[in-house]
Scaffold this motif. Structure first.
Motif, PDB file in Angstrom:
ATOM      1  N   GLY A 156       0.836  -1.199   0.000  1.00 28.83           N
ATOM      2  CA  GLY A 156       0.000   0.000   0.000  1.00 28.83           C
ATOM      3  C   GLY A 156       0.866   1.241   0.000  1.00 28.83           C
ATOM      4  N   CYS A 157       0.242   2.373  -0.276  1.00 30.05           N
ATOM      5  CA  CYS A 157       0.995   3.631  -0.378  1.00 30.05           C
ATOM      6  C   CYS A 157       0.933   4.420   0.921  1.00 30.05           C
ATOM      7  CB  CYS A 157       0.421   4.477  -1.519  1.00 30.05           C
ATOM      8  SG  CYS A 157       0.629   3.682  -3.112  1.00 30.05           S
ATOM      9  N   LEU A 158      -0.038   4.085   1.777  1.00 28.39           N
ATOM     10  CA  LEU A 158      -0.270   4.872   2.995  1.00 28.39           C
ATOM     11  C   LEU A 158      -0.364   3.903   4.168  1.00 28.39           C
ATOM     12  CD1 LEU A 158      -2.951   7.141   1.314  1.00 28.39           C
ATOM     13  CD2 LEU A 158      -0.757   7.956   2.148  1.00 28.39           C
ATOM     14  N   SER A 159       0.753   3.299   4.521  1.00 30.43           N
ATOM     15  CA  SER A 159       0.692   2.283   5.569  1.00 30.43           C
ATOM     16  C   SER A 159       1.697   2.502   6.694  1.00 30.43           C
ATOM     17  CB  SER A 159       0.879   0.889   4.946  1.00 30.43           C
ATOM     18  OG  SER A 159       1.926   0.880   4.008  1.00 30.43           O
ATOM     19  N   THR A 160       2.504   3.565   6.589  1.00 27.40           N
ATOM     20  CA  THR A 160       3.381   3.920   7.716  1.00 27.40           C
ATOM     21  C   THR A 160       2.897   5.260   8.250  1.00 27.40           C
ATOM     22  OG1 THR A 160       5.294   2.694   6.940  1.00 27.40           O
ATOM     23  CG2 THR A 160       5.751   4.594   8.331  1.00 27.40           C
ATOM     24  N   THR A 161       2.422   5.263   9.481  1.00 27.05           N
ATOM     25  CA  THR A 161       1.808   6.490   9.995  1.00 27.05           C
ATOM     26  C   THR A 161       2.863   7.566  10.277  1.00 27.05           C
ATOM     27  OG1 THR A 161       1.925   5.543  12.200  1.00 27.05           O
ATOM     28  CG2 THR A 161      -0.178   5.340  11.045  1.00 27.05           C
ATOM     29  N   ASN A 162       2.432   8.800  10.181  1.00 30.67           N
ATOM     30  CA  ASN A 162       3.281   9.947  10.531  1.00 30.67           C
ATOM     31  C   ASN A 162       2.801  10.512  11.866  1.00 30.67           C
ATOM     32  OD1 ASN A 162       4.854  12.342  10.550  1.00 30.67           O
ATOM     33  ND2 ASN A 162       3.186  13.456   9.537  1.00 30.67           N
ATOM     34  N   THR A 392      -2.656  12.931  11.337  1.00 28.32           N
ATOM     35  CA  THR A 392      -1.484  13.589  10.759  1.00 28.32           C
ATOM     36  C   THR A 392      -0.861  12.820   9.593  1.00 28.32           C
ATOM     37  OG1 THR A 392      -0.344  12.668  12.687  1.00 28.32           O
ATOM     38  CG2 THR A 392      -0.823  15.007  12.734  1.00 28.32           C
ATOM     39  N   GLY A 393      -1.578  11.848   9.065  1.00 30.24           N
ATOM     40  CA  GLY A 393      -1.185  11.252   7.797  1.00 30.24           C
ATOM     41  C   GLY A 393      -0.100  10.198   7.870  1.00 30.24           C
ATOM     42  N   PHE A 394       0.637  10.083   6.780  1.00 24.69           N
ATOM     43  CA  PHE A 394       1.514   8.931   6.564  1.00 24.69           C
ATOM     44  C   PHE A 394       2.841   9.344   5.932  1.00 24.69           C
ATOM     45  CE2 PHE A 394      -2.903   7.722   6.373  1.00 24.69           C
ATOM     46  CZ  PHE A 394      -2.944   6.570   7.134  1.00 24.69           C
ATOM     47  N   ASP A 395       3.842   8.506   6.157  1.00 23.72           N
ATOM     48  CA  ASP A 395       5.085   8.597   5.385  1.00 23.72           C
ATOM     49  C   ASP A 395       4.806   7.788   4.114  1.00 23.72           C
ATOM     50  OD1 ASP A 395       7.583   8.603   4.314  1.00 23.72           O
ATOM     51  OD2 ASP A 395       8.596   7.750   6.054  1.00 23.72           O
TER      52      ASP A 395
END
Ligand code: NA7
Length: 575
Positions: A156-162, A392-395
């Motif tokens: 996935g493209c958005l799976s490491t949280t920021n 606050t999104g993702f790395d």
């Protein structure tokens, strides 16, 4: 661990851990990839998944209001997987909520008996290419290892949280949550004072729901977005029938359009029509809801003056809905053009700021100074709260790839190779890493598209590629450096044609301190990109070296990919 899972592990290890392919991740992409590897190609494959079930994004993001921003009827597997499945499954809302998408993916896993080849609750901690054997050695957090000819990331493209490193963050004595790893049992905010940090697509979905429950919500906003009306509603039986009768055309359209939706960007410029006509067109798209607004004119992403007409249309909608003009202005983006950051879809977001229990805090004027044991202190006030929600999104795009500890030929680390930003060929492979495929990797359309369409395209392309290798008696493939250089140049050229570099978005990595600033997804368009990939394959995998036993020496590069783009762009301009 259940005994069934233990048995599954023991069986694999008894076989010596030798596989044709390892897939990392069991969301949309990992499930479809496993199906293709196992049931189409007859390969031995194993999926490693950190969660204890399938679902990927839709497993982790359980925050209140979580739903898909693509319309549910085209956010699913297409007729490529199964026409029967399309007819069997009925979506209940126009934009499906998280639990429904998760149960859809669970249904897919059961329907195709995929779970038996997925090892859950297992993280990949290292994946190293062994030059001597031409195999990937994959190690997992339970201390085991397997080897595989092919390594396929489906993370996935958005799976490491920021989670921003605010001073004092861990001193907070209340409850804090990141939306991307939400508790399975849910959170009851009744009677609570809540600070929500972040107003991206996630915050915009969560804030109205939290405000319904909480005693008070402080919305801590750094940058307002151009939120588009979602227009969510229940799907009627009639909607369902009509969609099911037209699925073939719907999927065909998704494969050819710029963003993987079944409707394309209109072939007209914003300033070529009168102001009145422009407003009518925007208003019609607004009424229909969703991303249609972004497809009303073909120069919104290319021309600042054209873009400003859409930006101002959206600011006017905010002024209509938010009673206090000062708050309306604070919610109105002024620092970036429309669609240069991912516009959230909203359902009642702006009206939330008419409630007495909601306060908008402007972090531009007074940034967060620290998190205290009792709340959040900005440079001009302290907000005492019981809970903090980090929206606050993702790395994005590279965060998880780097965490896999991928090392290619001669021990080259992916993180080191991409220290100044990703370098790929077609966003699917990278030189120095033979037999590594990245589903929706950086420099492919990925997050600038309807994800399942791009996922299917990548999985199908990889499947065809593996079949080709087998049929031609090879087992190794790797991009040539010249092809990679050419793709990176092309990617950068196309990016510079657009307004996207103007905004500090996660699309360019601006949300993560120190992350190299590049456009991470490819903006050339889903349809165009598909033609490029098909052309590369048709021309004997132009730009890829191929061979056997870990050597990929047999290959040529004639520049098909970029030439194809130029042909398509010329044909599009002429039409
Ligand atoms: P986004 O879109 O990255 O939004 C994150 C939000 O958090 C955004 O408003 C940020 O403000 C804010 N943020 C991030 N770091 C900070 C700090 N340090 N201080 C204050 N505010 C901060 O993530 P989402 O989860 O909403 O959405 C991600 C994607 O998921 C979405 O685009 C869809 O594709 C699905 P900023 O704008 O950076 O000023």
């Amino acid at each position: 661990m259940s005994s069934a899972r233990q048995d599954q592990r023991d069986e694999l290890w008894a076989s010596g851990g030798e596989l044709d392919a390892v897939v990392v991740g069991a969301g949309f992409s990992g499930l479809y990839m496993l199906h293709r590897l196992r049931d189409r190609l007859g390969l031995s494959a194993r999926v490693f998944e950190a969660a204890d079930d399938v679902g990927g994004t839709w497993y982790w993001n359980r925050y209140p209001g979580a739903r898909c921003d693509s319309e549910s009827y085209f956010y699913s597997f297409s007729d490529r997987l199964s026409e029967d499945l399309l007819q069997e499954w009925t979506w209940t809302e126009r934009f499906a909520p998280q639990p429904e998408i998760l149960s859809y993916l669970q249904h897919v896993a059961d329907r195709y008996d995929l779970r038996k080849d997925i090892q859950f609750s297992t993280r990949v901690v290292a994946a190293e290419y062994d030059d001597a054997t031409g195999r990937w050695v994959v190690r997992t957090d339970d201390g085991r290892q397997v080897t595989a000819r092919f390594l396929i990331t489906a993370v996935g493209c958005l799976s490491t949280t920021n989670l921003p490193d605010f001073p004092g963050r861990d001193s907070f004595l209340g409850d804090s949550y990141h939306t991307g790893v939400w508790p399975h049992e849910g959170v009851d905010f009744t009677g609570k004072r809540v600070a929500v940090i972040g107003t991206g697509a996630t915050g915009v979905q969560a804030i109205p729901e939290i405000a319904e429950q909480a005693a008070h919500v402080y919305v801590l906003q750094r940058t307002p977005n151009y939120d588009i009306a979602g227009g969510n509603r229940p799907m009627t039986a009639e909607d369902g029938q009509q969609i099911k009768a037209n699925y073939r055309d719907i999927w065909q359209a998704t494969r050819e359009t710029a963003f993987g939706f079944p409707y394309d960007v209109a072939n007209r410029t914003a300033l070529s029509v009168s102001e009145q006509e422009r407003q009518r067109i925007f208003a019609e798209a607004w009424e229909r809801g969703g991303f249609r607004l972004g497809t009303t004119f073909n120069d919104l992403l290319l021309d600042l003056e054209a873009n400003e007409t859409a930006s101002e249309f959206l600011r006017a909608r905010i002024r209509e809905r938010v009673r206090d003009p000062e708050i309306a202005e604070l919610l109105s983006p002024r620092d970036h053009p429309f669609f240069t950051k991912r516009p959230p879809l909203e359902n009642g977001y702006y009206e939330t700021f008419n409630r007495d229990n909601v306060t908008l805090v402007n972090l531009r004027k007074s940034p967060i100074q620290e998190i205290t044991p009792t709340g959040v202190r900005t440079t001009d006030a302290e907000y005492e709260v019981d809970s903090i929600v980090y929206a606050t999104g993702f790395d994005a795009m590279t965060g998880t790839l780097f965490k896999l500890g991928i090392r290619g030929r001669n021990g080259l680390g992916l993180r080191e190779k991409w220290a100044d930003g990703p370098r790929t060929y077609l966003g699917i492979a990278t030189h120095g890493f033979p037999n590594l495929f990245m589903i929706t990797g950086p420099q492919s359309p990925s997050v600038l598209s309807n994800m399942p369409v791009s996922i299917e395209q990548h999985v199908d392309w990889i499947t065809d590629c593996l079949r080709h290798l087998r049929e031609t008696g090879r087992d190794t493939i790797e991009p040539l450096p010249s092809a990679e250089d050419d793709w990176v140049d092309h990617h950068n050229e196309v990016t510079q044609m657009t307004l996207l570099p103007m905004a500090d978005s996660w699309w360019v990595g601006a949300n993560i301190p120190g992350k190299p600033r590049n456009l991470y997804p490819y903006v050339g368009g889903v349809g165009t990109y598909r033609q490029i990939c098909d052309e590369v394959a048709a021309r004997d995998y132009d730009g890829f070296g191929r061979g056997s036993g870990g050597t990929a020496s047999d290959g040529q590069f004639t520049g098909t990919a970029r030439a194809k783009f130029t042909d398509i762009a010329a044909a599009t301009t002429a039409s």
